[in-house]
Design an enzyme around this catalytic site. Structure first.
Site, PDB file in Angstrom:
ATOM      1  N   GLY A  55      17.050  35.470  50.118  1.00  0.00           N
ATOM      2  CA  GLY A  55      17.439  36.873  50.073  1.00  0.00           C
ATOM      3  C   GLY A  55      18.538  37.135  51.096  1.00  0.00           C
ATOM      4  N   ALA A  56      19.508  37.981  50.683  1.00  0.00           N
ATOM      5  CA  ALA A  56      20.743  38.131  51.452  1.00  0.00           C
ATOM      6  C   ALA A  56      20.521  38.399  52.941  1.00  0.00           C
ATOM      7  CB  ALA A  56      21.577  39.251  50.836  1.00  0.00           C
ATOM      8  N   ARG A  95      23.821  27.567  51.591  1.00  0.00           N
ATOM      9  CA  ARG A  95      23.828  28.366  50.357  1.00  0.00           C
ATOM     10  C   ARG A  95      25.171  29.091  50.281  1.00  0.00           C
ATOM     11  NH1 ARG A  95      18.643  31.418  48.540  1.00  0.00           N
ATOM     12  NH2 ARG A  95      19.713  31.005  46.567  1.00  0.00           N
ATOM     13  N   GLN A 208      11.285  35.143  41.548  1.00  0.00           N
ATOM     14  CA  GLN A 208      11.164  35.971  42.755  1.00  0.00           C
ATOM     15  C   GLN A 208      10.544  37.328  42.435  1.00  0.00           C
ATOM     16  OE1 GLN A 208      13.912  34.269  41.914  1.00  0.00           O
ATOM     17  NE2 GLN A 208      15.072  33.564  43.686  1.00  0.00           N
ATOM     18  N   ASP A 249      23.868  39.834  46.724  1.00  0.00           N
ATOM     19  CA  ASP A 249      24.088  38.753  47.688  1.00  0.00           C
ATOM     20  C   ASP A 249      25.503  38.769  48.234  1.00  0.00           C
ATOM     21  OD1 ASP A 249      22.074  37.856  45.436  1.00  0.00           O
ATOM     22  OD2 ASP A 249      21.462  36.989  47.352  1.00  0.00           O
ATOM     23  N   ASN A 259      24.745  39.082  42.175  1.00  0.00           N
ATOM     24  CA  ASN A 259      23.297  39.163  42.411  1.00  0.00           C
ATOM     25  C   ASN A 259      22.627  38.094  41.554  1.00  0.00           C
ATOM     26  OD1 ASN A 259      21.087  40.488  43.736  1.00  0.00           O
ATOM     27  ND2 ASN A 259      20.500  41.342  41.758  1.00  0.00           N
TER      28      ASN A 259
HETATM   29  O1  MRU Z   1      18.136  32.998  45.518  1.00  0.00           O
HETATM   30  P1  MRU Z   1      17.575  34.102  46.357  1.00  0.00           P
HETATM   31  O2  MRU Z   1      16.119  34.335  46.166  1.00  0.00           O
HETATM   32  O3  MRU Z   1      17.969  33.980  47.804  1.00  0.00           O
HETATM   33  O4  MRU Z   1      18.323  35.330  45.749  1.00  0.00           O
HETATM   34  C1  MRU Z   1      18.679  36.392  46.461  1.00  0.00           C
HETATM   35  C2  MRU Z   1      17.957  37.544  45.962  1.00  0.00           C
HETATM   36  O5  MRU Z   1      16.859  37.795  46.396  1.00  0.00           O
HETATM   37  C3  MRU Z   1      18.526  38.393  44.948  1.00  0.00           C
HETATM   38  O6  MRU Z   1      19.689  37.995  44.386  1.00  0.00           O
HETATM   39  C4  MRU Z   1      18.486  39.806  45.414  1.00  0.00           C
HETATM   40  O7  MRU Z   1      18.473  40.628  44.332  1.00  0.00           O
HETATM   41  C5  MRU Z   1      19.604  40.156  46.344  1.00  0.00           C
HETATM   42  S1  MRU Z   1      19.318  39.655  47.947  1.00  0.00           S
HETATM   43  C6  MRU Z   1      18.684  41.055  48.626  1.00  0.00           C
END
Ligand code: MRU
Length: 369
Positions: A55-56, A95, A208, A249, A259
């Protein structure tokens, strides 16, 4: 945010040992709530890459604390800064899509390299990591204060019927340090007594939504229903979605939104059905250098195992099973980009604005030019 009635953040320095960072290991949720200890920058890089944390905002906070661990290690090396720069490279390569990662690493480098002794640099790294985490939690809380107005307005026209909100992936408190981005207005509305119900996209392949968003909404008592990713269009056609709120993200200063994969299709369905489509983000998720999200935002491709296998609880144990024919190939594009023209508005810590350059720079004039 509460877990079984106790307040947690998603990442913190261990209470009785400042050389250890603690995280909630998100790979075990929703079936097991596990705290993991990280002691080296390699531990942190693995935790980010293999999604113990994700998550971002949380990736940004994890990178901040990763640089603090790097500073602790660097204090015992002949060249402090060489070790720090190598750690920065390592963390940034984990990432590619979430811009909070490089934002946090650069903020640490800028702060720490100003220190004049190893001890001073370690102290600066710890302070900066805590500042990044505190700021993330505070900005997410403010996103809730601004975004709740949208839900209140919808509720006013519903004669006591619940406001139906659709969300994709996990942009909740687990994706940040606390509160979440997309979920923050939802928690604020729920806490004010507004009747809300959340449609939770399961979010294949890592699920998720099904495993994290559903769990944290449940911990807060928010009514929700998990749906297959492809059900959103049908629900919108039948008036069962009042508003879509997702996280991001990386968002360009022109309003294009990267996203979790599948977000773009939700935005198309929302446009076709006149359902407002909002994106919630702290300003650390803006990319102030990229203009064209579709062409310029790097999209992470993860391994095929996340697509061909699925994991869940079976006879009391977490097990992984194969979904596809043994020889089938699989592709795993983890994110997609929703063009600004499909986004009704952005909910930020400074307020709500349209998804275009003028409006975004109006809220953040320090980034003009
Ligand atoms: O691959 P992840 O689980 O790190 O993905 C990020 C996310 O959780 C989503 O894209 C989310 O909607 C945005 S991050 C707050």
């Amino acid at each position: 945010m509460n877990v079984n009635g106790r307040h947690y953040r998603t990442i913190w320095i261990k209470e009785d040992d400042e050389s250890v960072i603690r995280i909630i290991d998100q790979r075990r949720l929703p079936h097991e709530f596990t705290i993991e200890d990280l002691v080296t920058v390699d531990d942190m890089a693995t935790a980010i890459k293999d999604m113990h944390v994700r998550g971002a905002g949380l990736i940004g906070a994890a990178a901040g604390y990763g640089m603090y661990l790097a500073a602790l290690e660097a204090a015992g090396k002949s060249s402090f800064d060489d070790h720090l720069y190598a750690a920065a490279e390592k963390l940034m390569s984990t990432r590619p899509t979430a811009v909070n990662l490089s934002w946090a690493v650069k903020r640490q480098l800028e702060a720490v390299t100003k220190g004049d002794s190893p001890a001073d640099k370690v102290a600066i790294a710890m302070r900066t990591a805590n500042e990044i985490a505190d700021e993330d939690a505070d900005f997410c809380r403010r996103i809730g204060e601004h975004g709740v107005r949208l839900i209140e307005e919808i509720a006013a026209g519903k004669n006591g019927r619940p406001v139906n909100i659709l969300t994709h992936c996990n942009a909740g408190w687990l994706a940040f340090v606390d509160y979440g981005s997309a979920t923050s207005p939802i928690y604020a509305a729920f806490d004010r007594g507004i009747d809300v119900h959340v449609w939770v996209d399961e979010t294949r392949p890592r699920n998720q939504g099904a495993s994290l968003t559903a769990w944290e909404l449940g911990q807060h008592g928010v009514p929700h229903t998990v749906i297959p990713d492809n059900a959103g269009g049908h629900l919108m056609q039948h008036g069962l979605v009042d508003i879509v709120i997702v996280g991001t993200d990386r968002t360009t200063y022109t309003g294009d939104v990267a996203n979790k994969t599948g977000t773009y299709l939700k935005a198309l369905a929302a446009k076709d059905n006149n359902v407002p489509f909002y994106v919630a983000l702290p300003s650390s998720t803006f990319d102030w250098e990229i203009r064209d999200g579709v062409r310029e935002i790097p999209i992470e491709e993860r391994g095929p195992d996340e697509v061909v296998y699925i994991e869940g609880l079976c006879d009391g144990e977490i097990k992984r099973v194969l979904l596809t024919p043994a020889g089938s190939r699989a592709a795993n594009y983890a994110f997609d980009v929703t063009p600004a023209r499909l986004v009704t508005g952005l909910i930020t810590e400074r307020g709500i604005c349209a998804a275009n350059e003028e409006a975004i720079l109006g809220l953040y004039p320090e980034h003009r030019g």
